[in-house]
Design a protein around this motif. Structure first.
Motif, PDB file in Angstrom:
ATOM      1  N   PRO A  50       0.799  -1.241   0.000  1.00  0.00           N
ATOM      2  CA  PRO A  50       0.000   0.000   0.000  1.00  0.00           C
ATOM      3  C   PRO A  50       0.825   1.280   0.000  1.00  0.00           C
ATOM      4  CG  PRO A  50      -0.898  -1.582   1.563  1.00  0.00           C
ATOM      5  CD  PRO A  50       0.425  -2.126   1.117  1.00  0.00           C
ATOM      6  N   VAL A  51       2.086   1.217   0.482  1.00  0.00           N
ATOM      7  CA  VAL A  51       2.900   2.443   0.539  1.00  0.00           C
ATOM      8  C   VAL A  51       3.974   2.479  -0.544  1.00  0.00           C
ATOM      9  CG1 VAL A  51       2.519   2.705   3.003  1.00  0.00           C
ATOM     10  CG2 VAL A  51       4.517   1.442   2.220  1.00  0.00           C
ATOM     11  N   SER A  52       4.061   1.441  -1.362  1.00  0.00           N
ATOM     12  CA  SER A  52       5.124   1.386  -2.368  1.00  0.00           C
ATOM     13  C   SER A  52       4.971   2.469  -3.433  1.00  0.00           C
ATOM     14  CB  SER A  52       5.166   0.009  -3.029  1.00  0.00           C
ATOM     15  OG  SER A  52       3.958  -0.258  -3.718  1.00  0.00           O
ATOM     16  N   PHE A  53       3.734   2.988  -3.603  1.00  0.00           N
ATOM     17  CA  PHE A  53       3.515   4.032  -4.615  1.00  0.00           C
ATOM     18  C   PHE A  53       4.318   5.294  -4.294  1.00  0.00           C
ATOM     19  CE2 PHE A  53       0.611   5.342  -1.326  1.00  0.00           C
ATOM     20  CZ  PHE A  53       0.562   6.724  -1.423  1.00  0.00           C
ATOM     21  N   LEU A  54       4.676   5.479  -3.015  1.00  0.00           N
ATOM     22  CA  LEU A  54       5.468   6.643  -2.624  1.00  0.00           C
ATOM     23  C   LEU A  54       6.830   6.653  -3.287  1.00  0.00           C
ATOM     24  CD1 LEU A  54       4.659   6.673   1.206  1.00  0.00           C
ATOM     25  CD2 LEU A  54       3.716   8.203  -0.534  1.00  0.00           C
ATOM     26  N   PHE A  55       7.283   5.485  -3.753  1.00  0.00           N
ATOM     27  CA  PHE A  55       8.609   5.378  -4.359  1.00  0.00           C
ATOM     28  C   PHE A  55       8.577   5.481  -5.885  1.00  0.00           C
ATOM     29  CE2 PHE A  55       9.098   3.715  -0.162  1.00  0.00           C
ATOM     30  CZ  PHE A  55      10.382   4.066   0.210  1.00  0.00           C
ATOM     31  N   SER A  56       7.416   5.768  -6.441  1.00  0.00           N
ATOM     32  CA  SER A  56       7.323   5.950  -7.893  1.00  0.00           C
ATOM     33  C   SER A  56       8.200   7.097  -8.396  1.00  0.00           C
ATOM     34  CB  SER A  56       5.861   6.179  -8.300  1.00  0.00           C
ATOM     35  OG  SER A  56       5.091   5.025  -8.047  1.00  0.00           O
ATOM     36  N   PRO A  57       8.257   8.257  -7.681  1.00  0.00           N
ATOM     37  CA  PRO A  57       9.184   9.312  -8.134  1.00  0.00           C
ATOM     38  C   PRO A  57      10.640   8.858  -8.141  1.00  0.00           C
ATOM     39  CG  PRO A  57       7.587  10.193  -6.567  1.00  0.00           C
ATOM     40  CD  PRO A  57       7.430   8.703  -6.541  1.00  0.00           C
ATOM     41  N   VAL A  58      10.988   7.966  -7.214  1.00  0.00           N
ATOM     42  CA  VAL A  58      12.365   7.460  -7.157  1.00  0.00           C
ATOM     43  C   VAL A  58      12.686   6.646  -8.412  1.00  0.00           C
ATOM     44  CG1 VAL A  58      13.988   6.006  -5.879  1.00  0.00           C
ATOM     45  CG2 VAL A  58      12.330   7.421  -4.643  1.00  0.00           C
ATOM     46  N   THR A  59      11.756   5.810  -8.825  1.00  0.00           N
ATOM     47  CA  THR A  59      11.988   4.996 -10.032  1.00  0.00           C
ATOM     48  C   THR A  59      12.135   5.880 -11.254  1.00  0.00           C
ATOM     49  OG1 THR A  59       9.608   4.704 -10.493  1.00  0.00           O
ATOM     50  CG2 THR A  59      10.654   3.103  -9.036  1.00  0.00           C
ATOM     51  N   SER A  60      11.407   6.992 -11.295  1.00  0.00           N
ATOM     52  CA  SER A  60      11.515   7.919 -12.428  1.00  0.00           C
ATOM     53  C   SER A  60      12.884   8.579 -12.468  1.00  0.00           C
ATOM     54  CB  SER A  60      10.411   8.982 -12.326  1.00  0.00           C
ATOM     55  OG  SER A  60      10.512   9.899 -13.379  1.00  0.00           O
ATOM     56  N   ILE A  61      13.360   9.033 -11.316  1.00  0.00           N
ATOM     57  CA  ILE A  61      14.680   9.678 -11.249  1.00  0.00           C
ATOM     58  C   ILE A  61      15.787   8.692 -11.629  1.00  0.00           C
ATOM     59  CG2 ILE A  61      16.369  10.748  -9.695  1.00  0.00           C
ATOM     60  CD1 ILE A  61      13.968  11.862  -8.106  1.00  0.00           C
ATOM     61  N   LEU A  62      15.642   7.450 -11.183  1.00  0.00           N
ATOM     62  CA  LEU A  62      16.664   6.432 -11.441  1.00  0.00           C
ATOM     63  C   LEU A  62      16.521   5.778 -12.817  1.00  0.00           C
ATOM     64  CD1 LEU A  62      16.758   4.604  -7.975  1.00  0.00           C
ATOM     65  CD2 LEU A  62      18.287   6.394  -8.824  1.00  0.00           C
ATOM     66  N   GLN A  63      15.516   6.214 -13.579  1.00  0.00           N
ATOM     67  CA  GLN A  63      15.263   5.664 -14.913  1.00  0.00           C
ATOM     68  C   GLN A  63      14.996   4.154 -14.858  1.00  0.00           C
ATOM     69  OE1 GLN A  63      18.435   6.866 -17.591  1.00  0.00           O
ATOM     70  NE2 GLN A  63      18.464   8.956 -16.805  1.00  0.00           N
TER      71      GLN A  63
END
Length: 299
Positions: free
Chosen positions: A41-54
């Protein structure tokens, strides 16, 4: 038992028990979170991280598990995604710096390094350490998966979960105490030699760094606890050693988890080691310059 040996044993047990009080509750908590699937349920918070890390958006769950739990959970979630060697290397560098934050930063806090500083340092350094990797030639990322799989342990019931968590925590406790005891005995034996007596602080610093770099923060901190209690290392020394280890630790086991899936081992090692040396050097220069300025301004 000779007095020096008794002192070494008491110091190792004291350090080991302090580490265990921090590690075991988080170990059991990790099993509970995975059993009830409470990270999703909280993993969506890391979506910006995946974008930055490509990285693919699906890796958000793996990053969430790595940051809050451990690298085994992260790799288990990332394994089915079919990531490329480049993506596994990026993930390996980022999570190599920024993983298991609750437990490892709690250990740093016991050493006098604030939880906030540890968190900000590791998160910021995780991003900065991966930055140069975006500009490396594609030929650097040509690893192949070994075909091995890492799977999370599944439990049939809550009693089964509790039993195996306590059993695995006990095994972990034995490993931690055994390794810390061996390292402390070896360090104390070297310090008692005539040659090393003249370089005692270097011995303490070197062993703490070596244990942390090769085995991880838990074992490196175990040595630092002993030296901090005995007064052999100043708070400033512990701060710099802790800063270095938070960026560059466990260079044997952790990177190999990602190498299994095609990550470049040397990129992971060199990038983290270089960043740790650079940041520690700059911080030491800053603090030394600040101390000199304060001394000059004193009446």
């Amino acid at each position: 038992m000779p007095n020096p040996l008794r002192q070494s044993l008491q110091a190792s047990l004291s350090s080991g028990i302090l580490i265990l009080k921090l590690v075991i509750p988080f170990y059991i908590l990790a099993d509970i979170l995975l059993y009830f699937d409470l990270l999703r349920p909280v993993s969506f918070l890391f979506s910006p991280v995946t974008s930055i890390l490509q990285l693919p958006s699906e890796t958000a769950m793996a990053i969430c598990a790595g940051v809050f739990l451990n690298l085994y959970a992260a790799v288990a979630f990332a394994a089915p995604l079919g990531l490329s060697p480049y993506e596994w290397t990026i993930l390996g560098v980022f999570l190599g710096v920024c993983h298991s934050l609750p437990v490892e930063n709690s250990i740093m806090k016991k050493l006098g390094i604030s939880f906030l500083y540890s968190t900000l340092l590791r998160v910021s350094m995780a991003f900065l350490t991966t930055l140069p990797l975006f500009f490396l030639p594609a030929s650097f990322y040509t690893g192949k998966s070994s075909g091995k799989a890492i799977q999370l342990t599944t439990y049939s019931s809550i009693p089964d979960l509790i039993f195996h968590s306590l059993l695995n925590a006990a095994i972990l406790a034995a490993k931690i105490i055994a390794l810390i005891t061996i390292i402390i005995f070896l360090m104390d034996a070297l310090k008692r030699t005539k040659f090393m007596a003249n370089y005692s602080q270097r011995v303490q610093t070197s062993f703490s760094l070596l244990a942390g770099q090769l085995l991880g923060i838990t074992y490196g901190a175990g040595i630092l606890f002993k030296e901090a209690d005995s007064g052999n290392l100043k708070k400033k020394d512990i701060f710099f050693i802790g800063t270095f280890l938070m960026i560059c630790h466990s260079l044997l086991e952790d990177p190999l988890l990602f190498v299994l899936f095609g990550a470049n081992y040397w990129i992971i090692i060199i990038s983290r080691l270089s960043m740790a040396c650079l940041v520690t050097f700059l911080l030491s220069r800053f603090f030394n310059a600040r101390e000199r300025k304060l001394q000059e301004n004193r009446p």
